[in-house]
Design a protein around this motif. Structure first.
Motif, PDB file in Angstrom:
ATOM      1  N   VAL A 112     -22.583   4.490  12.360  1.00 53.60           N
ATOM      2  CA  VAL A 112     -21.459   4.012  13.162  1.00 53.60           C
ATOM      3  C   VAL A 112     -22.007   3.646  14.535  1.00 53.60           C
ATOM      4  N   VAL A 113     -21.734   2.430  14.965  1.00 52.00           N
ATOM      5  CA  VAL A 113     -22.277   1.925  16.225  1.00 52.00           C
ATOM      6  C   VAL A 113     -21.239   2.078  17.332  1.00 52.00           C
ATOM      7  N   ALA A 114     -21.615   2.781  18.390  1.00 57.14           N
ATOM      8  CA  ALA A 114     -20.765   2.872  19.576  1.00 57.14           C
ATOM      9  C   ALA A 114     -20.911   1.575  20.358  1.00 57.14           C
ATOM     10  N   PRO A 115     -19.879   0.759  20.445  1.00 56.84           N
ATOM     11  CA  PRO A 115     -20.025  -0.548  21.082  1.00 56.84           C
ATOM     12  C   PRO A 115     -20.315  -0.422  22.574  1.00 56.84           C
ATOM     13  N   ALA A 116     -20.883  -1.466  23.133  1.00 57.11           N
ATOM     14  CA  ALA A 116     -21.106  -1.504  24.580  1.00 57.11           C
ATOM     15  C   ALA A 116     -19.769  -1.317  25.293  1.00 57.11           C
ATOM     16  N   GLY A 117     -19.731  -0.424  26.259  1.00 59.77           N
ATOM     17  CA  GLY A 117     -18.511  -0.160  26.997  1.00 59.77           C
ATOM     18  C   GLY A 117     -17.630   0.911  26.394  1.00 59.77           C
ATOM     19  N   SER A 118     -18.005   1.415  25.218  1.00 61.02           N
ATOM     20  CA  SER A 118     -17.210   2.466  24.585  1.00 61.02           C
ATOM     21  C   SER A 118     -17.354   3.772  25.348  1.00 61.02           C
ATOM     22  N   ALA A 119     -16.220   4.457  25.575  1.00 60.75           N
ATOM     23  CA  ALA A 119     -16.232   5.715  26.311  1.00 60.75           C
ATOM     24  C   ALA A 119     -15.586   6.859  25.549  1.00 60.75           C
ATOM     25  N   LYS A 120     -14.707   6.537  24.598  1.00 57.65           N
ATOM     26  CA  LYS A 120     -13.918   7.569  23.931  1.00 57.65           C
ATOM     27  C   LYS A 120     -13.886   7.309  22.427  1.00 57.65           C
ATOM     28  N   LEU A 121     -15.049   7.447  21.799  1.00 54.57           N
ATOM     29  CA  LEU A 121     -15.191   7.178  20.365  1.00 54.57           C
ATOM     30  C   LEU A 121     -14.724   8.396  19.573  1.00 54.57           C
ATOM     31  N   ASP A 122     -13.866   8.159  18.586  1.00 58.28           N
ATOM     32  CA  ASP A 122     -13.197   9.256  17.879  1.00 58.28           C
ATOM     33  C   ASP A 122     -13.284   9.038  16.368  1.00 58.28           C
ATOM     34  N   TRP A 123     -12.993  10.094  15.640  1.00 60.13           N
ATOM     35  CA  TRP A 123     -13.057  10.120  14.181  1.00 60.13           C
ATOM     36  C   TRP A 123     -11.664  10.290  13.600  1.00 60.13           C
ATOM     37  N   GLU A 124     -11.471   9.864  12.353  1.00 58.69           N
ATOM     38  CA  GLU A 124     -10.232  10.105  11.612  1.00 58.69           C
ATOM     39  C   GLU A 124     -10.534  10.027  10.119  1.00 58.69           C
ATOM     40  N   ILE A 125     -10.544  11.165   9.429  1.00 56.69           N
ATOM     41  CA  ILE A 125     -10.685  11.121   7.979  1.00 56.69           C
ATOM     42  C   ILE A 125      -9.355  10.687   7.369  1.00 56.69           C
ATOM     43  N   GLU A 126      -9.411   9.788   6.397  1.00 51.08           N
ATOM     44  CA  GLU A 126      -8.190   9.274   5.791  1.00 51.08           C
ATOM     45  C   GLU A 126      -8.382   9.015   4.300  1.00 51.08           C
ATOM     46  N   LEU A 127      -7.302   9.148   3.565  1.00 48.52           N
ATOM     47  CA  LEU A 127      -7.225   8.676   2.191  1.00 48.52           C
ATOM     48  C   LEU A 127      -6.913   7.192   2.223  1.00 48.52           C
ATOM     49  N   ALA A 128      -7.746   6.393   1.570  1.00 45.22           N
ATOM     50  CA  ALA A 128      -7.490   4.953   1.470  1.00 45.22           C
ATOM     51  C   ALA A 128      -7.206   4.598   0.016  1.00 45.22           C
ATOM     52  N   LEU A 129      -6.422   3.566  -0.170  1.00 48.99           N
ATOM     53  CA  LEU A 129      -6.166   3.045  -1.510  1.00 48.99           C
ATOM     54  C   LEU A 129      -6.558   1.587  -1.554  1.00 48.99           C
ATOM     55  N   VAL A 130      -6.905   1.133  -2.753  1.00 50.29           N
ATOM     56  CA  VAL A 130      -7.297  -0.264  -2.960  1.00 50.29           C
ATOM     57  C   VAL A 130      -6.332  -0.882  -3.963  1.00 50.29           C
ATOM     58  N   ILE A 131      -5.796  -2.024  -3.599  1.00 49.46           N
ATOM     59  CA  ILE A 131      -4.837  -2.722  -4.458  1.00 49.46           C
ATOM     60  C   ILE A 131      -5.566  -3.369  -5.643  1.00 49.46           C
ATOM     61  N   GLY A 132      -4.972  -3.245  -6.824  1.00 49.05           N
ATOM     62  CA  GLY A 132      -5.560  -3.838  -8.023  1.00 49.05           C
ATOM     63  C   GLY A 132      -4.741  -4.971  -8.605  1.00 49.05           C
ATOM     64  N   LYS A 133      -3.470  -5.023  -8.221  1.00 49.85           N
ATOM     65  CA  LYS A 133      -2.566  -6.048  -8.750  1.00 49.85           C
ATOM     66  C   LYS A 133      -1.660  -6.525  -7.622  1.00 49.85           C
ATOM     67  N   LYS A 134      -1.435  -7.828  -7.558  1.00 47.31           N
ATOM     68  CA  LYS A 134      -0.618  -8.400  -6.488  1.00 47.31           C
ATOM     69  C   LYS A 134       0.688  -7.626  -6.338  1.00 47.31           C
ATOM     70  N   ALA A 135       1.055  -7.342  -5.088  1.00 49.19           N
ATOM     71  CA  ALA A 135       2.262  -6.569  -4.816  1.00 49.19           C
ATOM     72  C   ALA A 135       3.070  -7.254  -3.729  1.00 49.19           C
ATOM     73  N   HIS A 136       4.285  -7.662  -4.076  1.00 48.98           N
ATOM     74  CA  HIS A 136       5.190  -8.258  -3.099  1.00 48.98           C
ATOM     75  C   HIS A 136       6.604  -7.817  -3.464  1.00 48.98           C
ATOM     76  N   ASN A 137       7.243  -7.118  -2.534  1.00 52.82           N
ATOM     77  CA  ASN A 137       8.581  -6.582  -2.773  1.00 52.82           C
ATOM     78  C   ASN A 137       8.634  -5.695  -4.015  1.00 52.82           C
ATOM     79  N   VAL A 138       7.645  -4.835  -4.162  1.00 51.28           N
ATOM     80  CA  VAL A 138       7.644  -3.943  -5.325  1.00 51.28           C
ATOM     81  C   VAL A 138       8.508  -2.727  -5.039  1.00 51.28           C
ATOM     82  N   GLN A 139       9.042  -2.151  -6.087  1.00 50.39           N
ATOM     83  CA  GLN A 139       9.861  -0.948  -5.972  1.00 50.39           C
ATOM     84  C   GLN A 139       8.970   0.287  -5.894  1.00 50.39           C
ATOM     85  N   ASN A 140       9.485   1.305  -5.251  1.00 45.26           N
ATOM     86  CA  ASN A 140       8.755   2.566  -5.122  1.00 45.26           C
ATOM     87  C   ASN A 140       8.315   3.097  -6.487  1.00 45.26           C
TER      88      ASN A 140
END
Length: 286
Positions: A112-140
């Motif tokens: 992970v590269v701290a960009p020039a001028g960066s002063a407050k670099l932080d972390w966040e672990i997250e669950l990510a999902l990847v879409i496999g099929k087009k989704a537009h106005n889908v129901q829950n």
């Protein structure tokens, strides 16, 4: 199944991790892990493949981002009740959405590269999902059928750029290397209860975040359905779903990443990723 992309930057091969922990080349089955190759028919073709007939890839090589060139990289802010509490912010009435630049995505163990001028670099672990099929106005109720799988995201954030001055989350979330994904994309059938996955992030061996997806305010199906009202999600798009408490900004006093720091993120069933923070101009792969 645990799908991944393996090799040097720009030369990654589609691959699969077999039950013995061997990385096998999927190039003869699918051109890449991403886009139209994440549909149910392709996933089923991979599932039916005799993995013992696939070539083994060399051990110890670089693991790339587990999905190639998504069109959209969408993030959800303040989506954990306990993170909202540590931030001193009210629980949102509806999901808070922002974008990360897709070209900030890197491999799970790249620097992970701290960009020039960066002063407050932080972390966040997250669950990510990847879409496999087009989704537009889908129901829950139908939303999960549009998800190919899940992975870990470290939503790297430059808090001064995100919050101070004119602010804007896009500015603080999109610098190169601010989106490590992987190590693998775990297909949705392999994840039991996506709403109860323990997760942890350590910095230099010290646990900073320890939480679970069970404290998410808006769950995965709701997020896919909600976002699809405003955006047509297409195969390969990534949605990262928020972080539990323990971010550097929330510490008293705040703690931010310095050059040389090591982050290690893990979510049960999704593996572990590890990054070293480097100053701009002093980069490599981890």
């Amino acid at each position: 199944m645990k799908l991944l992309r393996y090799g040097d930057v720009g030369s990654e091969k589609p691959a699969i991790l077999d039950n013995d922990g061997i990385v096998r080349d999927l190039s003869g089955v699918v051109p890449d892990i991403g886009g139209i190759h994440l549909d149910d028919a392709t996933i089923e073709r991979i599932r039916m493949t005799d993995l013992t007939r696939l070539p083994e890839l060399p051990r110890g090589g670089r693991i790339g981002a587990c999905v190639s060139t998504p069109t959209n990289f969408i993030a959800v802010g303040l989506n954990y009740a306990d993170h909202a509490e540590e931030s001193g912010m009210a629980i949102p009435a509806e999901p808070i959405l922002f974008s990360k630049a897709p070209n900030c995505i890197v491999g799970p163990n790249d620097d992970v590269v701290a960009p020039a001028g960066s002063a407050k670099l932080d972390w966040e672990i997250e669950l990510a999902l990847v879409i496999g099929k087009k989704a537009h106005n889908v129901q829950n109720s139908d939303a999960m059928s549009h998800v190919a799988g899940f992975c870990i995201c470290n939503d790297i954030s430059e808090r001064a750029w995100q919050i101070e001055g004119t602010g804007q989350w896009l500015k603080g979330k999109s610098a190169p290397t601010f989106g490590p994904l992987g190590p693998w994309l775990v297909t949705r059938d392999e994840i039991g209860d996506v709403g109860n996955l323990p997760m942890e992030l350590k910095v230099d061996g010290k646990t900073m975040q320890s939480g679970s997806t069970k404290t998410m305010i808006f769950d995965v199906p709701y997020l896919v359905s909600y976002i699809s009202k405003f955006i047509e999600l297409i195969p390969g798009d990534v949605i990262t779903t928020g972080t539990p408490p323990g971010v550097g900004m929330g510490k008293k006093p705040p703690v931010y990443l310095k050059s040389g720091a090591t982050m290690e993120s893990s979510i049960v069933g999704l593996g572990t990723q590890r990054q070293i923070v480097r100053a701009a101009g002093n980069t490599g792969t981890g």
